[in-house]
Design a protein around this motif. Structure first.
Motif, PDB file in Angstrom:
ATOM      1  N   LYS A  72      49.905  71.324 -38.695  1.00  0.00           N
ATOM      2  CA  LYS A  72      50.753  70.605 -37.748  1.00  0.00           C
ATOM      3  C   LYS A  72      52.168  70.411 -38.279  1.00  0.00           C
ATOM      4  O   LYS A  72      52.374  70.039 -39.426  1.00  0.00           O
ATOM      5  CB  LYS A  72      50.144  69.238 -37.422  1.00  0.00           C
ATOM      6  CG  LYS A  72      50.967  68.433 -36.435  1.00  0.00           C
ATOM      7  CD  LYS A  72      50.362  67.075 -36.122  1.00  0.00           C
ATOM      8  CE  LYS A  72      51.340  66.223 -35.338  1.00  0.00           C
ATOM      9  NZ  LYS A  72      52.497  65.774 -36.135  1.00  0.00           N
ATOM     10  N   THR A  77      57.642  60.485 -32.698  1.00  0.00           N
ATOM     11  CA  THR A  77      56.933  59.400 -32.016  1.00  0.00           C
ATOM     12  C   THR A  77      57.973  58.674 -31.179  1.00  0.00           C
ATOM     13  O   THR A  77      58.925  58.111 -31.724  1.00  0.00           O
ATOM     14  CB  THR A  77      56.307  58.422 -33.036  1.00  0.00           C
ATOM     15  OG1 THR A  77      55.347  59.142 -33.808  1.00  0.00           O
ATOM     16  CG2 THR A  77      55.617  57.264 -32.338  1.00  0.00           C
ATOM     17  N   ARG A  82      64.420  57.480 -27.635  1.00  0.00           N
ATOM     18  CA  ARG A  82      63.914  58.815 -27.277  1.00  0.00           C
ATOM     19  C   ARG A  82      63.618  58.916 -25.775  1.00  0.00           C
ATOM     20  O   ARG A  82      63.623  60.017 -25.215  1.00  0.00           O
ATOM     21  CB  ARG A  82      62.632  59.128 -28.046  1.00  0.00           C
ATOM     22  CG  ARG A  82      62.781  59.105 -29.564  1.00  0.00           C
ATOM     23  CD  ARG A  82      63.646  60.210 -30.071  1.00  0.00           C
ATOM     24  NE  ARG A  82      63.493  60.372 -31.524  1.00  0.00           N
ATOM     25  CZ  ARG A  82      64.090  61.336 -32.221  1.00  0.00           C
ATOM     26  NH1 ARG A  82      64.902  62.196 -31.626  1.00  0.00           N
ATOM     27  NH2 ARG A  82      63.890  61.436 -33.519  1.00  0.00           N
ATOM     28  N   LEU A 287      60.388  62.796 -50.457  1.00  0.00           N
ATOM     29  CA  LEU A 287      59.511  62.896 -49.287  1.00  0.00           C
ATOM     30  C   LEU A 287      59.239  64.354 -48.907  1.00  0.00           C
ATOM     31  O   LEU A 287      58.192  64.689 -48.386  1.00  0.00           O
ATOM     32  CB  LEU A 287      60.202  62.239 -48.091  1.00  0.00           C
ATOM     33  CG  LEU A 287      59.716  60.900 -47.606  1.00  0.00           C
ATOM     34  CD1 LEU A 287      60.492  60.485 -46.364  1.00  0.00           C
ATOM     35  CD2 LEU A 287      58.227  60.951 -47.290  1.00  0.00           C
ATOM     36  N   GLY A 288      60.199  65.192 -49.204  1.00  0.00           N
ATOM     37  CA  GLY A 288      60.067  66.618 -48.898  1.00  0.00           C
ATOM     38  C   GLY A 288      59.003  67.314 -49.724  1.00  0.00           C
ATOM     39  O   GLY A 288      58.688  68.473 -49.496  1.00  0.00           O
ATOM     40  N   GLU A 304      49.499  68.825 -42.797  1.00  0.00           N
ATOM     41  CA  GLU A 304      50.886  68.637 -42.379  1.00  0.00           C
ATOM     42  C   GLU A 304      51.738  68.135 -43.541  1.00  0.00           C
ATOM     43  O   GLU A 304      51.223  67.832 -44.616  1.00  0.00           O
ATOM     44  CB  GLU A 304      50.981  67.683 -41.189  1.00  0.00           C
ATOM     45  CG  GLU A 304      50.543  66.276 -41.501  1.00  0.00           C
ATOM     46  CD  GLU A 304      50.803  65.299 -40.353  1.00  0.00           C
ATOM     47  OE1 GLU A 304      51.731  65.541 -39.558  1.00  0.00           O
ATOM     48  OE2 GLU A 304      50.091  64.313 -40.275  1.00  0.00           O
ATOM     49  N   ALA A 305      53.056  68.083 -43.304  1.00  0.00           N
ATOM     50  CA  ALA A 305      53.953  67.442 -44.265  1.00  0.00           C
ATOM     51  C   ALA A 305      53.878  65.944 -44.016  1.00  0.00           C
ATOM     52  O   ALA A 305      53.616  65.522 -42.898  1.00  0.00           O
ATOM     53  CB  ALA A 305      55.374  67.946 -44.055  1.00  0.00           C
ATOM     54  N   ALA A 306      54.110  65.141 -45.060  1.00  0.00           N
ATOM     55  CA  ALA A 306      54.041  63.690 -44.857  1.00  0.00           C
ATOM     56  C   ALA A 306      55.316  63.157 -44.205  1.00  0.00           C
ATOM     57  O   ALA A 306      55.309  62.086 -43.606  1.00  0.00           O
ATOM     58  CB  ALA A 306      53.797  62.989 -46.192  1.00  0.00           C
ATOM     59  N   GLY A 308      58.850  63.115 -41.656  1.00  0.00           N
ATOM     60  CA  GLY A 308      59.058  63.252 -40.220  1.00  0.00           C
ATOM     61  C   GLY A 308      59.871  64.486 -39.870  1.00  0.00           C
ATOM     62  O   GLY A 308      59.887  65.471 -40.629  1.00  0.00           O
ATOM     63  N   VAL A 310      63.036  64.929 -39.688  1.00  0.00           N
ATOM     64  CA  VAL A 310      64.341  64.967 -40.382  1.00  0.00           C
ATOM     65  C   VAL A 310      65.495  65.037 -39.365  1.00  0.00           C
ATOM     66  O   VAL A 310      66.349  65.936 -39.403  1.00  0.00           O
ATOM     67  CB  VAL A 310      64.427  66.105 -41.426  1.00  0.00           C
ATOM     68  CG1 VAL A 310      65.340  65.696 -42.598  1.00  0.00           C
ATOM     69  CG2 VAL A 310      63.061  66.508 -41.982  1.00  0.00           C
ATOM     70  N   THR A 311      65.528  64.041 -38.514  1.00  0.00           N
ATOM     71  CA  THR A 311      66.457  63.973 -37.374  1.00  0.00           C
ATOM     72  C   THR A 311      67.928  64.127 -37.790  1.00  0.00           C
ATOM     73  O   THR A 311      68.676  64.866 -37.148  1.00  0.00           O
ATOM     74  CB  THR A 311      66.270  62.616 -36.661  1.00  0.00           C
ATOM     75  OG1 THR A 311      64.874  62.418 -36.427  1.00  0.00           O
ATOM     76  CG2 THR A 311      67.026  62.568 -35.350  1.00  0.00           C
TER      77      THR A 311
HETATM   78  P1  NAP Z   1      62.038  61.552 -41.795  1.00  0.00           P
HETATM   79  O1  NAP Z   1      62.111  62.586 -40.748  1.00  0.00           O
HETATM   80  O2  NAP Z   1      60.945  61.690 -42.785  1.00  0.00           O
HETATM   81  O3  NAP Z   1      63.439  61.505 -42.545  1.00  0.00           O
HETATM   82  C1  NAP Z   1      63.950  60.391 -43.214  1.00  0.00           C
HETATM   83  C2  NAP Z   1      64.970  60.842 -44.268  1.00  0.00           C
HETATM   84  O4  NAP Z   1      64.262  61.288 -45.417  1.00  0.00           O
HETATM   85  C3  NAP Z   1      65.816  62.020 -43.842  1.00  0.00           C
HETATM   86  O5  NAP Z   1      66.928  61.622 -43.085  1.00  0.00           O
HETATM   87  C4  NAP Z   1      66.165  62.631 -45.179  1.00  0.00           C
HETATM   88  O6  NAP Z   1      67.132  61.866 -45.862  1.00  0.00           O
HETATM   89  C5  NAP Z   1      64.863  62.457 -45.946  1.00  0.00           C
HETATM   90  N1  NAP Z   1      63.940  63.586 -45.736  1.00  0.00           N
HETATM   91  C6  NAP Z   1      62.718  63.561 -45.140  1.00  0.00           C
HETATM   92  N2  NAP Z   1      62.158  64.771 -45.164  1.00  0.00           N
HETATM   93  C7  NAP Z   1      63.030  65.591 -45.791  1.00  0.00           C
HETATM   94  C8  NAP Z   1      63.034  66.974 -46.095  1.00  0.00           C
HETATM   95  N3  NAP Z   1      61.997  67.748 -45.767  1.00  0.00           N
HETATM   96  N4  NAP Z   1      64.116  67.496 -46.727  1.00  0.00           N
HETATM   97  C9  NAP Z   1      65.144  66.733 -47.052  1.00  0.00           C
HETATM   98  N5  NAP Z   1      65.226  65.407 -46.776  1.00  0.00           N
HETATM   99  C10 NAP Z   1      64.168  64.850 -46.161  1.00  0.00           C
HETATM  100  O7  NAP Z   1      61.845  60.098 -41.143  1.00  0.00           O
HETATM  101  P2  NAP Z   1      62.608  59.359 -39.941  1.00  0.00           P
HETATM  102  O8  NAP Z   1      64.045  59.725 -39.908  1.00  0.00           O
HETATM  103  O9  NAP Z   1      62.212  57.962 -40.062  1.00  0.00           O
HETATM  104  O10 NAP Z   1      61.926  59.923 -38.625  1.00  0.00           O
HETATM  105  C11 NAP Z   1      62.432  61.019 -37.861  1.00  0.00           C
HETATM  106  C12 NAP Z   1      61.442  61.321 -36.760  1.00  0.00           C
HETATM  107  O11 NAP Z   1      60.225  61.799 -37.341  1.00  0.00           O
HETATM  108  C13 NAP Z   1      61.078  60.135 -35.892  1.00  0.00           C
HETATM  109  O12 NAP Z   1      61.177  60.500 -34.539  1.00  0.00           O
HETATM  110  C14 NAP Z   1      59.626  59.833 -36.263  1.00  0.00           C
HETATM  111  O13 NAP Z   1      58.904  59.401 -35.131  1.00  0.00           O
HETATM  112  C15 NAP Z   1      59.119  61.148 -36.748  1.00  0.00           C
HETATM  113  N6  NAP Z   1      58.029  61.088 -37.773  1.00  0.00           N
HETATM  114  C16 NAP Z   1      57.018  61.952 -37.636  1.00  0.00           C
HETATM  115  C17 NAP Z   1      56.010  62.015 -38.589  1.00  0.00           C
HETATM  116  C18 NAP Z   1      54.907  63.008 -38.412  1.00  0.00           C
HETATM  117  O14 NAP Z   1      54.875  63.755 -37.461  1.00  0.00           O
HETATM  118  N7  NAP Z   1      53.976  63.064 -39.323  1.00  0.00           N
HETATM  119  C19 NAP Z   1      56.068  61.197 -39.710  1.00  0.00           C
HETATM  120  C20 NAP Z   1      57.152  60.312 -39.839  1.00  0.00           C
HETATM  121  C21 NAP Z   1      58.144  60.287 -38.868  1.00  0.00           C
HETATM  122  P3  NAP Z   1      68.712  62.157 -45.784  1.00  0.00           P
HETATM  123  O15 NAP Z   1      69.074  62.003 -44.337  1.00  0.00           O
HETATM  124  O16 NAP Z   1      69.266  61.086 -46.662  1.00  0.00           O
HETATM  125  O17 NAP Z   1      68.970  63.537 -46.287  1.00  0.00           O
END
Ligand code: NAP
Ligand code: MG
Length: 403
Positions: A72, A77, A82, A287-288, A304-306, A308, A310-311
């Motif tokens: 996945k 969410t 959104r 987190l990556g 899956e990756a833990a 999100g 990365v909006t």
């Molecule tokens: P996120 O996507 O994990 O990102 C948060 C911050 O962590 C990013 O802005 C980035 O920091 C850093 N980051 C996370 N993953 C990275 C990667 N692969 N490479 C580089 N930097 C990484 O969390 P979020 O911004 O709270 O959530 C964004 C969306 O993801 C939301 O809509 C949420 O609902 C969804 N979400 C989905 C799942 C899932 O499907 N399992 C889990 C968590 C969140 P910098 O901006 O400082 O570079």
């Protein structure tokens, strides 16, 4: 070289934003050149979830039950913002929540360890995998604020209407608060079996801890159910595999985890898992680099990756700006799923490929080629920051050499 064949499909759940972009790149650069990719595709991107009234999420979970393995992509969410951004019909529930409810699974989160990135606790040499029980306790509680002079009781009514009462507290001289929690034996047992199965599967010890000395009924029930299932169903298998089930008190566990060198699974009650998984993830670096797998008690796996979607990086990408997003956890979701598919189907070629894909990914970072998130924490001398696409190309160079 002939492409690797897959007899049984893998359930593929596509997702949103930057991880959706990365998803396609991983397939194009690292998978389809080498594998005749056989997937049953479900588009869990928010646009399609909205079009199907979220039916696609349910369908993808049912397909996972049928085929046994899924991979996945991260998904949005929805929240209030959104709703307008995607013009949603409803504030659809978290896909992960929906899938977890259908599969009745336990989530295991583990870090990927590479040379040059030292955990904040430098004694940690091997991954610590956290398993969080995802049902009940404080997450499904009932709470009340209580006025001075009130008496609070716990009341249980049986089928015939008979009541059992116990005093919680008589409030004298101050207002206060009360809280009612519950859990279900069946859910605790599912959690225990998922943990024991995963320990056998990954050949790692498993630790479990509660506060049973203080909570002599509630937490003690967790301890007892784990002990009983272990004795009756797993003890012999664990001994044969040379792994251990270790139970202790939660505070002792925390102290031992900090002193340990890692290399085990830490099963946590819901709240402990919520708190400790963030602590462990942060201490391991980025987190990556955190992977996640949902395992059901009947042996269905969803990788899956833990992190999100990365909006913040995605909005840059949309503006045409360069991104340096870490794809490692998403690559490992694919390699984990392919490896499991290969194991279940006796497809050794697929297992070997998945292993090499992981090795090539780690080698790339250990060669000093990495995305921005790792670049700022890596202690390697000759490190180089690359963009999202270059990172995947660099992995592919090394993968080609290994195949
Ligand atoms: P996120 O996507 O994990 O990102 C948060 C911050 O962590 C990013 O802005 C980035 O920091 C850093 N980051 C996370 N993953 C990275 C990667 N692969 N490479 C580089 N930097 C990484 O969390 P979020 O911004 O709270 O959530 C964004 C969306 O993801 C939301 O809509 C949420 O609902 C969804 N979400 C989905 C799942 C899932 O499907 N399992 C889990 C968590 C969140 P910098 O901006 O400082 O570079
Ligand atoms: Mg948390």
């Amino acid at each position: 070289m002939a492409k690797i064949q897959m007899n049984t499909p893998l359930v593929e759940m596509d997702g949103d934003e930057m991880t959706r972009v990365i998803w396609q790149m991983i397939k194009d650069k690292l998978l389809t050149p080498y594998i005749e990719l056989n997937t049953e595709y479900y588009d869990l991107g928010l646009v399609h979830r909205n079009e199907t009234n979220d039916q696609v999420t349910v369908d993808s979970a049912n397909a996972t039950k049928k085929y046994g393995v899924a991979v996945k992509c991260a998904t949005i969410t929805p929240n209030a913002q959104r709703m307008t951004e995607y013009d949603l019909k409803e504030m659809w529930k978290s896909p992960n929540g929906t899938i977890r409810a259908i599969l009745d699974g336990t989530v295991f989160r583990a870090p990927i360890i590479v040379k040059g990135i030292t955990p904040l606790l430098p004694g940690w040499k091997k991954p610590i995998t956290i398993a969080r029980h995802a049902y009940g306790d404080v997450y499904k509680n009932t709470e009340m604020k209580v006025k001075d002079g009130c008496k609070a009781e716990l009341v249980v009514t049986d089928k015939d209407g008979n009541e059992t009462r116990q005093l919680i507290h008589e409030f004298k001289g101050s207002d206060g608060v009360i809280q009612g929690q519950h859990n279900i034996d069946a859910s605790i047992a599912s959690f225990a079996r998922a943990c024991f199965n995963f320990a056998l599967d990954t050949k790692q010890d498993i630790w479990f801890a509660t506060k049973d000395t203080i909570s002599k009924k509630y937490d003690h029930t967790f301890k007892d159910i784990f002990a009983e299932i272990y004795e009756n169903e797993y003890k012999a298998k664990f001994e044969a595999a040379g792994i251990e089930y270790f139970y202790t008190l939660i505070d002792d566990a925390v102290a031992r985890v900090v002193r340990s060198e890692g290399g085990y699974i830490w099963a946590c009650k819901n709240y402990d898992g919520d708190v400790m998984s963030d602590m462990v993830a942060t201490a391991f670096g980025s987190l990556g680099m955190m992977t996640s797998v949902l395992v059901s008690p009947d042996g269905v796996y969803e990788y899956e990756a833990a992190h999100g979607t990365v909006t913040r990086h995605y909005y840059k990408h949309l503006k045409g700006e360069e991104t340096s997003t870490n794809s490692v956890a998403t690559i490992f979701a694919w390699s984990g799923a392919l490896k499991k598919r290969g194991e279940l189907d006796n497809n050794a070629e697929l297992v070997v490929f998945a292993d090499k894909l992981e090795k090539a990914t780690i080698k790339t970072i250990e060669d000093g080629v990495m995305t921005g998130d790792l670049y700022i924490i890596s202690q390697l001398e000759n490190k180089k920051k690359v963009n999202t696409e270059q990172f995947l190309d660099e992995i592919n160079l090394r993968l080609k050499e290994m195949l």
